[in-house]
Design an enzyme around this catalytic site. Structure first.
Site, PDB file in Angstrom:
ATOM      1  N   HIS A  46      35.088  36.291  43.085  1.00  0.00           N
ATOM      2  CA  HIS A  46      35.990  36.644  41.996  1.00  0.00           C
ATOM      3  C   HIS A  46      35.315  37.694  41.120  1.00  0.00           C
ATOM      4  O   HIS A  46      34.796  37.401  40.045  1.00  0.00           O
ATOM      5  CB  HIS A  46      36.354  35.398  41.189  1.00  0.00           C
ATOM      6  CG  HIS A  46      37.600  35.564  40.365  1.00  0.00           C
ATOM      7  ND1 HIS A  46      37.592  36.187  39.141  1.00  0.00           N
ATOM      8  CD2 HIS A  46      38.883  35.218  40.608  1.00  0.00           C
ATOM      9  CE1 HIS A  46      38.818  36.193  38.651  1.00  0.00           C
ATOM     10  NE2 HIS A  46      39.621  35.606  39.529  1.00  0.00           N
TER      11      HIS A  46
ATOM     12  N   LYS B  40      51.423  43.688  20.350  1.00  0.00           N
ATOM     13  CA  LYS B  40      52.193  42.646  21.036  1.00  0.00           C
ATOM     14  C   LYS B  40      53.621  42.537  20.505  1.00  0.00           C
ATOM     15  O   LYS B  40      54.343  41.590  20.831  1.00  0.00           O
ATOM     16  CB  LYS B  40      51.474  41.309  20.924  1.00  0.00           C
ATOM     17  CG  LYS B  40      50.155  41.290  21.688  1.00  0.00           C
ATOM     18  CD  LYS B  40      49.436  39.979  21.579  1.00  0.00           C
ATOM     19  CE  LYS B  40      48.229  39.931  22.513  1.00  0.00           C
ATOM     20  NZ  LYS B  40      47.411  41.130  22.520  1.00  0.00           N
TER      21      LYS B  40
ATOM     22  N   HIS C 231      45.707  38.940  31.916  1.00  0.00           N
ATOM     23  CA  HIS C 231      46.018  37.720  31.175  1.00  0.00           C
ATOM     24  C   HIS C 231      47.454  37.815  30.650  1.00  0.00           C
ATOM     25  O   HIS C 231      47.894  38.897  30.234  1.00  0.00           O
ATOM     26  CB  HIS C 231      45.052  37.540  30.008  1.00  0.00           C
ATOM     27  CG  HIS C 231      43.638  37.299  30.433  1.00  0.00           C
ATOM     28  ND1 HIS C 231      43.229  36.123  31.019  1.00  0.00           N
ATOM     29  CD2 HIS C 231      42.534  38.097  30.374  1.00  0.00           C
ATOM     30  CE1 HIS C 231      41.939  36.196  31.297  1.00  0.00           C
ATOM     31  NE2 HIS C 231      41.485  37.384  30.921  1.00  0.00           N
TER      32      HIS C 231
ATOM     33  N   ASN D  45      48.168  36.376  35.447  1.00  0.00           N
ATOM     34  CA  ASN D  45      47.379  35.241  35.919  1.00  0.00           C
ATOM     35  C   ASN D  45      47.888  33.943  35.284  1.00  0.00           C
ATOM     36  O   ASN D  45      47.897  33.812  34.060  1.00  0.00           O
ATOM     37  CB  ASN D  45      45.903  35.433  35.555  1.00  0.00           C
ATOM     38  CG  ASN D  45      45.072  34.228  35.934  1.00  0.00           C
ATOM     39  OD1 ASN D  45      44.970  33.875  37.102  1.00  0.00           O
ATOM     40  ND2 ASN D  45      44.477  33.578  34.939  1.00  0.00           N
ATOM     41  N   GLU D  46      48.307  32.995  36.105  1.00  0.00           N
ATOM     42  CA  GLU D  46      48.708  31.660  35.654  1.00  0.00           C
ATOM     43  C   GLU D  46      49.642  31.718  34.446  1.00  0.00           C
ATOM     44  O   GLU D  46      49.392  31.088  33.410  1.00  0.00           O
ATOM     45  CB  GLU D  46      47.466  30.818  35.341  1.00  0.00           C
ATOM     46  CG  GLU D  46      46.544  30.666  36.544  1.00  0.00           C
ATOM     47  CD  GLU D  46      45.358  29.737  36.286  1.00  0.00           C
ATOM     48  OE1 GLU D  46      45.073  29.431  35.114  1.00  0.00           O
ATOM     49  OE2 GLU D  46      44.730  29.308  37.276  1.00  0.00           O
TER      50      GLU D  46
ATOM     51  N   HIS E  54      47.017  28.945  43.164  1.00  0.00           N
ATOM     52  CA  HIS E  54      45.636  28.511  42.954  1.00  0.00           C
ATOM     53  C   HIS E  54      45.508  27.077  43.428  1.00  0.00           C
ATOM     54  O   HIS E  54      46.291  26.215  43.030  1.00  0.00           O
ATOM     55  CB  HIS E  54      45.248  28.626  41.484  1.00  0.00           C
ATOM     56  CG  HIS E  54      45.193  30.046  41.000  1.00  0.00           C
ATOM     57  ND1 HIS E  54      45.019  30.389  39.679  1.00  0.00           N
ATOM     58  CD2 HIS E  54      45.296  31.222  41.673  1.00  0.00           C
ATOM     59  CE1 HIS E  54      45.002  31.710  39.557  1.00  0.00           C
ATOM     60  NE2 HIS E  54      45.177  32.234  40.762  1.00  0.00           N
TER      61      HIS E  54
ATOM     62  N   GLU F  60      42.621  32.142  43.576  1.00  0.00           N
ATOM     63  CA  GLU F  60      41.523  31.286  43.118  1.00  0.00           C
ATOM     64  C   GLU F  60      41.602  29.976  43.897  1.00  0.00           C
ATOM     65  O   GLU F  60      42.692  29.464  44.150  1.00  0.00           O
ATOM     66  CB  GLU F  60      41.628  30.948  41.622  1.00  0.00           C
ATOM     67  CG  GLU F  60      41.478  32.113  40.664  1.00  0.00           C
ATOM     68  CD  GLU F  60      41.596  31.667  39.197  1.00  0.00           C
ATOM     69  OE1 GLU F  60      41.371  30.470  38.917  1.00  0.00           O
ATOM     70  OE2 GLU F  60      41.934  32.518  38.361  1.00  0.00           O
TER      71      GLU F  60
ATOM     72  N   TRP G 148      29.810  37.982  29.671  1.00  0.00           N
ATOM     73  CA  TRP G 148      30.766  37.894  28.564  1.00  0.00           C
ATOM     74  C   TRP G 148      30.786  36.503  27.925  1.00  0.00           C
ATOM     75  O   TRP G 148      31.049  36.366  26.725  1.00  0.00           O
ATOM     76  CB  TRP G 148      32.173  38.226  29.066  1.00  0.00           C
ATOM     77  CG  TRP G 148      32.643  37.290  30.163  1.00  0.00           C
ATOM     78  CD1 TRP G 148      32.440  37.424  31.498  1.00  0.00           C
ATOM     79  CD2 TRP G 148      33.341  36.056  29.991  1.00  0.00           C
ATOM     80  NE1 TRP G 148      32.971  36.352  32.188  1.00  0.00           N
ATOM     81  CE2 TRP G 148      33.539  35.502  31.284  1.00  0.00           C
ATOM     82  CE3 TRP G 148      33.830  35.350  28.891  1.00  0.00           C
ATOM     83  CZ2 TRP G 148      34.186  34.284  31.486  1.00  0.00           C
ATOM     84  CZ3 TRP G 148      34.491  34.148  29.093  1.00  0.00           C
ATOM     85  CH2 TRP G 148      34.665  33.623  30.382  1.00  0.00           C
TER      86      TRP G 148
END
Length: 604
Positions: free
Chosen positions: A49, A86, A125, A162-163, A244, A288, A340
């Site tokens: 990943h 946003k 994200h 993602n998710e 996943h 994943e 990170w």
């Protein structure tokens, strides 16, 4: 006392007989095809990943990517239309500016020249990819313009988010509003995919990157309000469906083990509905997989947790390796250094991210974690698929051969030690000159051990520890395949059938091509309470077949109910060309047959 001794002896005999029944049959002389695929793709199965743009991974690139043969897998380097604002739709001039910076970032990455690849998944994200009820067309236009210009080498896959569905609550005030958000997220996927397909050639678009595929929950309410909604709304425009697969618990849901029959049932249900809707199976992308649970993040490094992850990686990998014809890529969740995370607010004590391949020590230097053993175990494994079978669904097998080498991989899903007899067919053991045995297992403290035993002249039996994976690396004489075996799966447009006591469920498996010599089985996905029967009466074209009492993996008792695939052997002589009829009758009420797939392996 005498009765107790007799009982002990009887129990030991039963145990010995049980162990002796495990047989793995290997025929080095027969090449196997699944669909049209025979060659093992390391890009598909042995990625991590991370991306070649990750500077952290440049620290030991030659060892990781040249010597171990690790491939790159996934990057959160997508368009990010809402990274800065946003509340309003992103502007195209922003897309062009961000894309120009991204191109330079890629070209200047230390591994770009030596390790760049198209076989990479882009994602973002949800908070940076989606905002509710804004103009999806404008956002899609931004994404398309960014992707067209942002990459000097176009990635092959684009997961829009993602998710996303586990983040649906973040867009509304209450949980009862989240199903409407899921519909909107699905619409957004379709709009983005249609725009990308129109403007950006050569990249596949898919989703929804399911984090919590507990499909059977509340009589398949979860399926009906998540994946089915997504497939009904956006599926026509998807090139793949992303899922996943985690042992443990990913974000929500019950703590359980998906590896084995449960993962098979999840993926088979997606395939079955794909076939029902479009008459074809759209491929999976497993972006994943592995092991996760609440409470792992921000805790001290744990070698035992690494061990648990390694067991899950290998269990899930061995299952996914059986799907090369309908799987684009499968990524074990193993990341780089995770630098990170040392500045993350969830990690005040500066502990490593739980799934890193290299962790920072107290003196500031880095050291490989035990997760490196996944790639060390599978180093150099490649070649054409070889015919191999196991008579126990808890013993997973795969085998591959290339010039001078054969690799035989065996993994245990069982909860107890297993003794396995190796049966080499057609005198194929005479082709083997020498064997190195690679063993990856957990010691009595749960610490992973990778051990190599060399210069083995003959190997007839193996004793597998709980969760152990072994690879026989065989030096073989030069030879050509004498036979070929072709595997194909066949589907029915009947799925998710309610089980009513003594009511016969009827299925038509379509367009079957059979033969006189080979193997066949029905893969029955079933969801039922634990106290209900898993052994229905089954007829295939009027001939009764016996349903086994065993399936891949554990009994699922910690789950609210059983949801898994039971593989049922069928005499290939019972099959006929064209459509085949299957009748299934259970003796008790409750649950559903989620999918039924016919697997046929024909010798040529």
């Amino acid at each position: 006392m005498k009765k107790q001794v007799i009982l002990v002896i009887y129990s030991l005999l039963i145990s010995i007989v049980s162990l002796a029944q495990n047989t793995v049959s290997i025929d080095l002389t027969t090449q196997k095809f699944i669909g049209t695929k025979s060659e093992l793709s390391r890009e598909k199965y042995f990625s991590m990943h991370g991306s070649y743009t990750d500077g952290d991974l440049a620290f030991d690139a030659v060892y990781l990517f040249d010597q171990l043969g690790i491939e790159f897998g996934r990057t959160f380097g997508g368009p990010k239309p809402f990274k800065k604002d946003k509340t309003t739709e992103p502007k195209l001039d922003q897309a062009y500016a961000e894309a120009a910076k991204n191109v330079e970032r890629y070209k200047n990455a230390p591994m770009y020249e030596s390790f760049k690849t198209r076989d990479l998944i882009l994602t973002d994200h949800p908070k940076e990819a989606f905002q509710l009820n804004l103009n999806y067309e404008k956002v899609a236009e931004y994404n398309a313009e960014f992707i067209k210009k942002a990459y000097p080498l176009m990635p092959r896959y684009y997961e829009v988010m993602n998710e996303p569905f586990v983040h649906a609550k973040e867009y509304v005030a209450s949980w009862d509003e989240t199903e409407a958000v899921i519909v909107e997220m699905s619409k957004f996927h379709k709009v983005v995919a249609d725009k990308i397909h129109a403007q950006v050639p050569g990249i596949m678009v898919g989703g929804y990157s399911a984090a919590w595929p507990e499909m059977e929950l509340k009589d398949f309410w979860h399926w009906n309000t998540r994946m089915k909604v997504f497939m009904d709304t956006a599926g026509e425009s998807m090139d793949f469906f992303a899922t996943h697969i985690y042992d443990g618990r990913n974000v929500e849901g019950d703590f359980n083990y998906r590896s084995g029959s449960n993962a098979e049932a999840i993926l088979d249900l997606i395939e079955a509905y794909s076939y029902k809707k479009w008459g074809k199976v759209k491929p999976h992308l497993i972006s994943e997989y592995g092991y996760t649970s609440k409470g792992l993040v921000g805790k001290p490094y744990s070698a035992e947790l690494n061990g648990t992850c390694l067991v899950s990686y290998n269990k899930i990998l061995m299952s996914l390796m059986d799907k090369p014809d309908r799987l684009l890529k499968a990524l074990p969740f193993i990341t780089g250094k995770g630098s990170w995370f040392y500045n993350d607010k969830r990690n005040p004590d500066q502990h490593p991210y739980p799934w890193v391949i290299s962790r920072k020590l107290s003196n500031g230097t880095y050291k490989y974690t035990h997760l490196i053993k996944f790639y060390q175990l599978w180093k150099d494994v490649e070649g054409k698929r070889i015919d191999i079978t196991s008579n126990n669904p808890d013993i997973q097998v795969n085998a591959f051969g290339k010039e001078g080498k054969a690799y035989i991989a065996i993994n245990s899903l069982a909860d107890e030690v297993q003794e396995v007899t190796l049966d080499f067919l057609n005198k194929s053991n005479s082709l083997i000159n020498n064997t190195t045995l690679r063993r990856l297992y957990l010691n009595e403290k749960g610490i992973p051990k990778l051990v190599f035993f060399t210069n083995i002249s003959e190997l007839k039996t193996l004793e597998l520890k709980v969760g152990e994976t072994v690879i026989l690396e065989c030096d073989v004489n030069a030879y050509e395949f004498e036979n070929s075996l072709h595997e194909q799966n066949y589907y029915t447009k009947t799925y998710l059938q309610e089980i009513i006591a003594n009511k016969t469920l009827e299925f038509t498996l379509e367009q079957v091509s059979t033969g006189k010599k080979g193997r066949a089985s029905l893969k029955m996905g079933v969801a039922r309470a634990h106290n209900l029967s898993k052994q229905p009466i089954i007829f295939v074209n009027g001939k009764q077949v016996k349903v086994p009492t065993n399936w891949a993996g554990y009994d699922q008792k910690p789950r609210k109910e059983f949801f898994g695939v039971i593989q049922i052997p069928v005499d290939i002589k019972y099959l006929k060309e064209g459509n085949n009829q299957v009748e299934i009758t259970f003796p008790d009420n409750g649950g559903r047959v989620s999918s039924l797939i016919l697997n046929v392996e024909k010798y040529n």
